[in-house]
Design a protein around this motif. Structure first.
Motif, PDB file in Angstrom:
ATOM      1  N   LYS A   1      -4.376  54.952 -34.142  1.00  8.82           N
ATOM      2  CA  LYS A   1      -3.194  56.110 -34.337  1.00  8.82           C
ATOM      3  C   LYS A   1      -3.882  57.430 -33.868  1.00  8.82           C
ATOM      4  N   GLU A   2      -5.040  57.672 -33.975  1.00 13.05           N
ATOM      5  CA  GLU A   2      -5.581  58.813 -33.494  1.00 13.05           C
ATOM      6  C   GLU A   2      -7.184  58.735 -33.459  1.00 13.05           C
ATOM      7  N   ALA A   3      -7.529  59.634 -32.232  1.00  8.86           N
ATOM      8  CA  ALA A   3      -8.842  59.533 -31.957  1.00  8.86           C
ATOM      9  C   ALA A   3      -9.730  60.930 -31.773  1.00  8.86           C
ATOM     10  N   LYS A   4     -10.877  61.072 -32.111  1.00  7.47           N
ATOM     11  CA  LYS A   4     -11.200  62.489 -32.180  1.00  7.47           C
ATOM     12  C   LYS A   4     -12.433  62.369 -30.829  1.00  7.47           C
ATOM     13  N   PRO A   5     -12.603  63.440 -30.141  1.00  9.99           N
ATOM     14  CA  PRO A   5     -13.725  63.507 -29.084  1.00  9.99           C
ATOM     15  C   PRO A   5     -14.983  64.236 -29.769  1.00  9.99           C
ATOM     16  N   VAL A   6     -16.224  64.027 -29.347  1.00 15.91           N
ATOM     17  CA  VAL A   6     -17.323  64.815 -29.555  1.00 15.91           C
ATOM     18  C   VAL A   6     -16.694  66.036 -28.758  1.00 15.91           C
ATOM     19  N   PRO A   7     -16.778  67.208 -29.361  1.00 13.11           N
ATOM     20  CA  PRO A   7     -16.115  68.433 -28.720  1.00 13.11           C
ATOM     21  C   PRO A   7     -17.135  69.311 -27.790  1.00 13.11           C
ATOM     22  N   GLU A   8     -17.873  68.408 -26.912  1.00 14.88           N
ATOM     23  CA  GLU A   8     -18.678  68.911 -26.036  1.00 14.88           C
ATOM     24  C   GLU A   8     -18.925  68.232 -24.863  1.00 14.88           C
ATOM     25  N   SER A   9     -19.296  68.705 -23.703  1.00 11.60           N
ATOM     26  CA  SER A   9     -19.565  67.877 -22.522  1.00 11.60           C
ATOM     27  C   SER A   9     -21.015  66.945 -22.753  1.00 11.60           C
ATOM     28  N   LEU A  10     -20.780  65.687 -22.271  1.00 15.68           N
ATOM     29  CA  LEU A  10     -22.021  64.640 -22.584  1.00 15.68           C
ATOM     30  C   LEU A  10     -22.065  63.822 -21.441  1.00 15.68           C
ATOM     31  N   ALA A  11     -21.260  64.282 -20.257  1.00 22.26           N
ATOM     32  CA  ALA A  11     -21.414  63.355 -19.078  1.00 22.26           C
ATOM     33  C   ALA A  11     -21.116  63.918 -17.756  1.00 22.26           C
ATOM     34  N   TYR A  12     -21.468  63.577 -16.810  1.00 23.65           N
ATOM     35  CA  TYR A  12     -21.086  64.019 -15.394  1.00 23.65           C
ATOM     36  C   TYR A  12     -20.274  62.959 -14.737  1.00 23.65           C
ATOM     37  N   TYR A  13     -19.034  63.261 -14.164  1.00 16.47           N
ATOM     38  CA  TYR A  13     -18.163  62.475 -13.601  1.00 16.47           C
ATOM     39  C   TYR A  13     -18.311  63.041 -12.156  1.00 16.47           C
ATOM     40  N   ARG A  14     -18.489  61.781 -11.236  1.00 19.42           N
ATOM     41  CA  ARG A  14     -18.725  62.071  -9.815  1.00 19.42           C
ATOM     42  C   ARG A  14     -17.548  61.955  -9.038  1.00 19.42           C
ATOM     43  N   ILE A  15     -17.345  63.042  -8.280  1.00 23.01           N
ATOM     44  CA  ILE A  15     -15.747  63.181  -7.452  1.00 23.01           C
ATOM     45  C   ILE A  15     -16.351  62.547  -6.134  1.00 23.01           C
ATOM     46  N   ARG A  16     -15.975  61.566  -5.669  1.00 28.44           N
ATOM     47  CA  ARG A  16     -15.989  61.129  -4.461  1.00 28.44           C
ATOM     48  C   ARG A  16     -14.818  60.797  -3.444  1.00 28.44           C
ATOM     49  N   LYS A  17     -15.225  61.275  -2.131  1.00 28.46           N
ATOM     50  CA  LYS A  17     -14.247  61.527  -0.869  1.00 28.46           C
ATOM     51  C   LYS A  17     -13.339  60.042  -0.956  1.00 28.46           C
ATOM     52  N   ASP A  18     -13.932  59.160  -0.911  1.00 32.93           N
ATOM     53  CA  ASP A  18     -13.523  57.703  -0.604  1.00 32.93           C
ATOM     54  C   ASP A  18     -12.725  57.056  -2.077  1.00 32.93           C
ATOM     55  N   SER A  19     -12.826  57.721  -3.185  1.00 34.17           N
ATOM     56  CA  SER A  19     -12.363  57.128  -4.441  1.00 34.17           C
ATOM     57  C   SER A  19     -10.971  57.311  -4.420  1.00 34.17           C
ATOM     58  N   ILE A  20     -10.154  56.279  -4.750  1.00 32.28           N
ATOM     59  CA  ILE A  20      -8.760  56.370  -4.955  1.00 32.28           C
ATOM     60  C   ILE A  20      -8.557  57.155  -6.272  1.00 32.28           C
ATOM     61  N   SER A  21      -9.574  57.646  -7.366  1.00 34.60           N
ATOM     62  CA  SER A  21      -9.275  58.320  -8.310  1.00 34.60           C
ATOM     63  C   SER A  21      -9.405  59.752  -7.760  1.00 34.60           C
ATOM     64  N   SER A  22      -9.766  60.177  -6.689  1.00 38.38           N
ATOM     65  CA  SER A  22      -9.885  61.550  -6.305  1.00 38.38           C
ATOM     66  C   SER A  22      -8.550  62.372  -5.843  1.00 38.38           C
ATOM     67  N   SER A  23      -7.487  61.140  -5.817  1.00 37.88           N
ATOM     68  CA  SER A  23      -6.226  61.781  -5.474  1.00 37.88           C
ATOM     69  C   SER A  23      -5.107  61.321  -6.620  1.00 37.88           C
ATOM     70  N   LYS A  24      -4.601  62.273  -7.245  1.00 38.54           N
ATOM     71  CA  LYS A  24      -3.469  61.971  -8.316  1.00 38.54           C
ATOM     72  C   LYS A  24      -2.352  61.025  -7.647  1.00 38.54           C
ATOM     73  N   PHE A  25      -2.199  61.629  -6.392  1.00 38.72           N
ATOM     74  CA  PHE A  25      -1.023  60.984  -5.646  1.00 38.72           C
ATOM     75  C   PHE A  25      -1.354  59.389  -5.621  1.00 38.72           C
ATOM     76  N   LYS A  26      -2.238  59.176  -4.938  1.00 41.81           N
ATOM     77  CA  LYS A  26      -2.702  57.810  -5.082  1.00 41.81           C
ATOM     78  C   LYS A  26      -2.668  56.948  -6.017  1.00 41.81           C
ATOM     79  N   LEU A  27      -2.688  57.571  -7.190  1.00 42.62           N
ATOM     80  CA  LEU A  27      -2.495  56.903  -8.533  1.00 42.62           C
ATOM     81  C   LEU A  27      -1.284  56.815  -9.064  1.00 42.62           C
TER      82      LEU A  27
END
Length: 256
Positions: free
Chosen positions: A187-213
């Protein structure tokens, strides 16, 4: 110290996999295993992984004979995982050195079966961008229903609570479907309230465009939830509203 199984599917990621594995080797929490399933890469990805595996028996590689997709590779990795906790990491993303230590302690201190964290963006060359992705501190199923606030590279769940949850073998949005399955139960989830990772933005990634998704997001409503076309369109409209109006308050822009 409980074992953490880190699932990493790989495919033609020779430019990134070295730094990704190194970010796990740098963890202050040392009781982990990396389960890598290579989805028939045609570059030097496997060669690089084998170099690491020769030096550290916690790194385990399975090679698929034919390309079968990210979801299929993750399920193979899941079948081989021996840890109490399942963690996810894509082959081009990075963890902060205290990532596992802080999350496992957070799970135990708050007696949670699932958690995730905030994360930040880097570019293809590893340069830190001025974006930090946050999430609701008490993430509900309804909020997740209209927006995937959980970064795959930050999520961890407890196998003793959920068992091993198999991943939908779709092209995209397997992670969102997985979190929805989990949130439907707790029903509910709690995040650790701080940054713990780096997400890589790639030009060839489908995830880089919200419209493609959009078509993949629509597929979650149409096929995963089983809604008819009209209802799926209504929910997709709400999804887009959330992305454009509500979610931006969880994307922090900062200046170094």
């Amino acid at each position: 110290m409980d074992l953490v199984s880190i699932l990493i599917p790989t495919y033609n990621c020779e430019n990134f996999i070295r730094s990704t594995i190194q970010s796990v080797l740098n963890q202050s929490y040392s009781h982990w295993e990396i389960i890598i399933v290579d989805d028939a890469s045609t570059d030097n990805t496997v060669v690089i992984i084998k170099e690491f595996a020769q030096d550290d028996n916690r790194i385990k590689l399975t090679e698929l004979e034919k390309n079968s997709g990210n979801g299929f590779a993750r399920n193979i990795a899941l079948d081989k995982a021996a840890g109490r906790y399942i963690a996810f990491l894509d082959a081009d993303d990075l963890w902060f050195p205290l990532k596992l230590e802080k999350q496992i302690q957070f799970l135990k201190d708050k007696d949670l079966p699932f958690t995730f964290s905030f994360y930040e963006w880097i570019d293809e060359e590893g340069n830190v961008l001025n974006k930090k992705i946050e999430a609701p501190i008490n993430l509900t199923y309804e909020e997740l229903f209209f927006c995937n606030y959980v970064g795959n590279l930050t999520a961890i769940y407890d196998v003793e609570f959920f068992g091993k949850i198999r991943i939908e073998a779709t092209q995209k949005r397997q992670d969102w479907r997985l979190w929805l399955t989990i949130l439907k139960q707790i029903k509910e989830a709690k995040p650790v309230p701080e940054s713990l990772a780096y997400y890589r933005i790639r030009k060839d990634s489908i995830s880089s465009s919200k419209f493609k998704l959009i078509k993949h997001n629509f597929g979650v409503y149409r096929r995963f939830h089983g809604f008819n076309f009209v209802v799926s369109c209504i929910y997709m409209t709400r999804f887009l509203f959330t992305q454009l109006v509500i979610k931006p308050r969880y994307i922090k822009t900062y200046f170094l």
